[in-house]
Motif scaffolding. Sequence first.
Motif, PDB file in Angstrom:
ATOM      1  N   MET A   1       0.846  -1.170   0.000  1.00  0.00           N
ATOM      2  CA  MET A   1       0.000   0.000   0.000  1.00  0.00           C
ATOM      3  C   MET A   1       0.895   1.237   0.000  1.00  0.00           C
ATOM      4  SD  MET A   1      -3.395   0.375   2.242  1.00  0.00           S
ATOM      5  CE  MET A   1      -2.782   0.840   3.840  1.00  0.00           C
ATOM      6  N   LEU A   2       0.793   2.056  -1.033  1.00  0.00           N
ATOM      7  CA  LEU A   2       1.633   3.237  -1.170  1.00  0.00           C
ATOM      8  C   LEU A   2       0.836   4.475  -0.780  1.00  0.00           C
ATOM      9  CD1 LEU A   2       4.288   4.518  -2.214  1.00  0.00           C
ATOM     10  CD2 LEU A   2       3.214   4.650  -4.432  1.00  0.00           C
ATOM     11  N   HIS A   3       1.319   5.205   0.205  1.00  0.00           N
ATOM     12  CA  HIS A   3       0.720   6.477   0.596  1.00  0.00           C
ATOM     13  C   HIS A   3       1.833   7.506   0.562  1.00  0.00           C
ATOM     14  CE1 HIS A   3      -3.136   4.939   2.041  1.00  0.00           C
ATOM     15  NE2 HIS A   3      -2.456   3.890   2.403  1.00  0.00           N
ATOM     16  N   THR A   4       1.856   8.312  -0.468  1.00  0.00           N
ATOM     17  CA  THR A   4       2.877   9.347  -0.553  1.00  0.00           C
ATOM     18  C   THR A   4       2.198  10.680  -0.833  1.00  0.00           C
ATOM     19  OG1 THR A   4       3.190   8.955  -2.913  1.00  0.00           O
ATOM     20  CG2 THR A   4       4.633   7.767  -1.422  1.00  0.00           C
ATOM     21  N   ASN A   5       2.782  11.723  -0.288  1.00  0.00           N
ATOM     22  CA  ASN A   5       2.240  13.038  -0.579  1.00  0.00           C
ATOM     23  C   ASN A   5       3.275  14.112  -0.361  1.00  0.00           C
ATOM     24  OD1 ASN A   5       1.888  14.362   2.176  1.00  0.00           O
ATOM     25  ND2 ASN A   5       0.788  12.470   2.511  1.00  0.00           N
ATOM     26  N   ILE A   6       3.072  15.208  -1.068  1.00  0.00           N
ATOM     27  CA  ILE A   6       3.793  16.454  -0.838  1.00  0.00           C
ATOM     28  C   ILE A   6       2.716  17.504  -0.632  1.00  0.00           C
ATOM     29  CG2 ILE A   6       5.088  18.317  -1.944  1.00  0.00           C
ATOM     30  CD1 ILE A   6       6.902  16.306  -3.177  1.00  0.00           C
ATOM     31  N   ILE A   7       2.831  18.270   0.446  1.00  0.00           N
ATOM     32  CA  ILE A   7       1.865  19.306   0.772  1.00  0.00           C
ATOM     33  C   ILE A   7       2.656  20.550   1.163  1.00  0.00           C
ATOM     34  CG2 ILE A   7       0.086  19.986   2.417  1.00  0.00           C
ATOM     35  CD1 ILE A   7      -0.648  16.984   2.637  1.00  0.00           C
ATOM     36  N   GLU A   8       2.470  21.665   0.394  1.00  0.00           N
ATOM     37  CA  GLU A   8       3.283  22.851   0.655  1.00  0.00           C
ATOM     38  C   GLU A   8       2.551  24.151   0.330  1.00  0.00           C
ATOM     39  OE1 GLU A   8       7.855  21.719  -0.063  1.00  0.00           O
ATOM     40  OE2 GLU A   8       6.714  21.918  -1.918  1.00  0.00           O
ATOM     41  N   ILE A   9       2.999  25.216   0.958  1.00  0.00           N
ATOM     42  CA  ILE A   9       2.658  26.593   0.604  1.00  0.00           C
ATOM     43  C   ILE A   9       3.973  27.212   0.136  1.00  0.00           C
ATOM     44  CG2 ILE A   9       2.009  28.860   1.517  1.00  0.00           C
ATOM     45  CD1 ILE A   9      -0.350  27.142   1.471  1.00  0.00           C
ATOM     46  N   LYS A  10       3.974  27.879  -1.023  1.00  0.00           N
ATOM     47  CA  LYS A  10       5.226  28.414  -1.560  1.00  0.00           C
ATOM     48  C   LYS A  10       5.092  29.876  -1.945  1.00  0.00           C
ATOM     49  CE  LYS A  10       7.538  24.417  -3.439  1.00  0.00           C
ATOM     50  NZ  LYS A  10       8.144  23.858  -4.633  1.00  0.00           N
ATOM     51  N   GLU A  11       6.152  30.627  -1.659  1.00  0.00           N
ATOM     52  CA  GLU A  11       6.230  32.019  -2.097  1.00  0.00           C
ATOM     53  C   GLU A  11       7.119  32.131  -3.325  1.00  0.00           C
ATOM     54  OE1 GLU A  11       6.212  35.339   0.599  1.00  0.00           O
ATOM     55  OE2 GLU A  11       6.037  33.962   2.288  1.00  0.00           O
ATOM     56  N   LYS A  12       7.060  31.132  -4.174  1.00  0.00           N
ATOM     57  CA  LYS A  12       7.754  31.177  -5.461  1.00  0.00           C
ATOM     58  C   LYS A  12       6.814  30.582  -6.499  1.00  0.00           C
ATOM     59  CE  LYS A  12       9.989  26.711  -5.481  1.00  0.00           C
ATOM     60  NZ  LYS A  12      10.986  25.990  -6.174  1.00  0.00           N
ATOM     61  N   LYS A  13       7.167  30.724  -7.747  1.00  0.00           N
ATOM     62  CA  LYS A  13       6.304  30.220  -8.812  1.00  0.00           C
ATOM     63  C   LYS A  13       6.154  28.705  -8.697  1.00  0.00           C
ATOM     64  CE  LYS A  13       7.051  33.924 -11.983  1.00  0.00           C
ATOM     65  NZ  LYS A  13       6.802  34.391 -13.280  1.00  0.00           N
ATOM     66  N   LEU A  14       4.904  28.259  -8.860  1.00  0.00           N
ATOM     67  CA  LEU A  14       4.624  26.826  -8.812  1.00  0.00           C
ATOM     68  C   LEU A  14       4.918  26.219 -10.181  1.00  0.00           C
ATOM     69  CD1 LEU A  14       1.259  26.717  -6.827  1.00  0.00           C
ATOM     70  CD2 LEU A  14       3.594  26.849  -5.970  1.00  0.00           C
ATOM     71  N   SER A  15       5.343  24.956 -10.173  1.00  0.00           N
ATOM     72  CA  SER A  15       5.704  24.282 -11.410  1.00  0.00           C
ATOM     73  C   SER A  15       4.966  22.959 -11.538  1.00  0.00           C
ATOM     74  CB  SER A  15       7.213  24.032 -11.449  1.00  0.00           C
ATOM     75  OG  SER A  15       7.536  23.159 -12.504  1.00  0.00           O
ATOM     76  N   ILE A  16       4.234  22.821 -12.617  1.00  0.00           N
ATOM     77  CA  ILE A  16       3.550  21.564 -12.889  1.00  0.00           C
ATOM     78  C   ILE A  16       4.569  20.446 -13.104  1.00  0.00           C
ATOM     79  CG2 ILE A  16       3.305  21.712 -15.395  1.00  0.00           C
ATOM     80  CD1 ILE A  16       0.356  20.954 -13.178  1.00  0.00           C
ATOM     81  N   LEU A  17       5.786  20.808 -13.525  1.00  0.00           N
ATOM     82  CA  LEU A  17       6.831  19.801 -13.751  1.00  0.00           C
ATOM     83  C   LEU A  17       7.234  19.115 -12.447  1.00  0.00           C
ATOM     84  CD1 LEU A  17       9.061  21.653 -16.365  1.00  0.00           C
ATOM     85  CD2 LEU A  17       7.374  19.838 -16.766  1.00  0.00           C
ATOM     86  N   GLU A  18       7.284  19.880 -11.350  1.00  0.00           N
ATOM     87  CA  GLU A  18       7.596  19.274 -10.045  1.00  0.00           C
ATOM     88  C   GLU A  18       6.517  18.272  -9.658  1.00  0.00           C
ATOM     89  OE1 GLU A  18       8.527  22.054  -6.906  1.00  0.00           O
ATOM     90  OE2 GLU A  18       9.647  23.325  -8.293  1.00  0.00           O
ATOM     91  N   ALA A  19       5.265  18.634  -9.901  1.00  0.00           N
ATOM     92  CA  ALA A  19       4.153  17.741  -9.593  1.00  0.00           C
ATOM     93  C   ALA A  19       4.233  16.483 -10.453  1.00  0.00           C
ATOM     94  CB  ALA A  19       2.824  18.456  -9.829  1.00  0.00           C
ATOM     95  N   GLU A  20       4.521  16.673 -11.727  1.00  0.00           N
ATOM     96  CA  GLU A  20       4.627  15.531 -12.641  1.00  0.00           C
ATOM     97  C   GLU A  20       5.753  14.595 -12.225  1.00  0.00           C
ATOM     98  OE1 GLU A  20       4.442  14.778 -17.404  1.00  0.00           O
ATOM     99  OE2 GLU A  20       5.527  16.542 -16.703  1.00  0.00           O
ATOM    100  N   ASP A  21       6.900  15.152 -11.881  1.00  0.00           N
ATOM    101  CA  ASP A  21       8.025  14.327 -11.425  1.00  0.00           C
ATOM    102  C   ASP A  21       7.654  13.532 -10.185  1.00  0.00           C
ATOM    103  OD1 ASP A  21       9.667  15.203 -13.458  1.00  0.00           O
ATOM    104  OD2 ASP A  21      10.754  16.645 -12.209  1.00  0.00           O
TER     105      ASP A  21
END
Length: 150
Positions: A1-21
């Motif tokens: 069972m895989l449970h992984t997540n990243i949860i953040e608030i950022k004061e820089k430009k968000l990148s869909i590439l980071e999410a895709e990776d």
Amino acid sequence: MLHTNIIEIKEKKLSILEAEDFISSSQFGASIFFSGTVRNQNDNKSVVGITYDSHDGLVIKSFEEIYNEADQKLNIKDKAVFIEHAKGYLNLGEISIIIAVACMHRDEAYVLSRYIIEEIKKRSPIWKKEHYTNNESDWLKGNPIVHEKN
């Protein structure tokens, strides 16, 4: 069972590439990427940008609670979840939120992604101030916190 997540608030430009990776894996058969962007019109006003402010600690807590509730309510076993929200000033077209999910099947991915964004809009202490072409600006009214009766 895989449970992984990243949860953040950022004061820089968000990148869909980071999410895709983050969610890329041959383990999953479906990926959904939701990105909210700053649009040029709201309530018949011409918007030139938005400032987002938040109570970072409570936002992260609310994102984690939403993730955990989705885990229990939706019973999706294997998944990867990436949630980021911007803070500070954003220009037109810039990304304010990214929600990326990967699941075994497409129906699970759609359901999970929709659940997360709807709950964030209802519950997370994030405020936005719209800036208009006439050099005026307004803090927008948020969604009221509704306590469900059991």
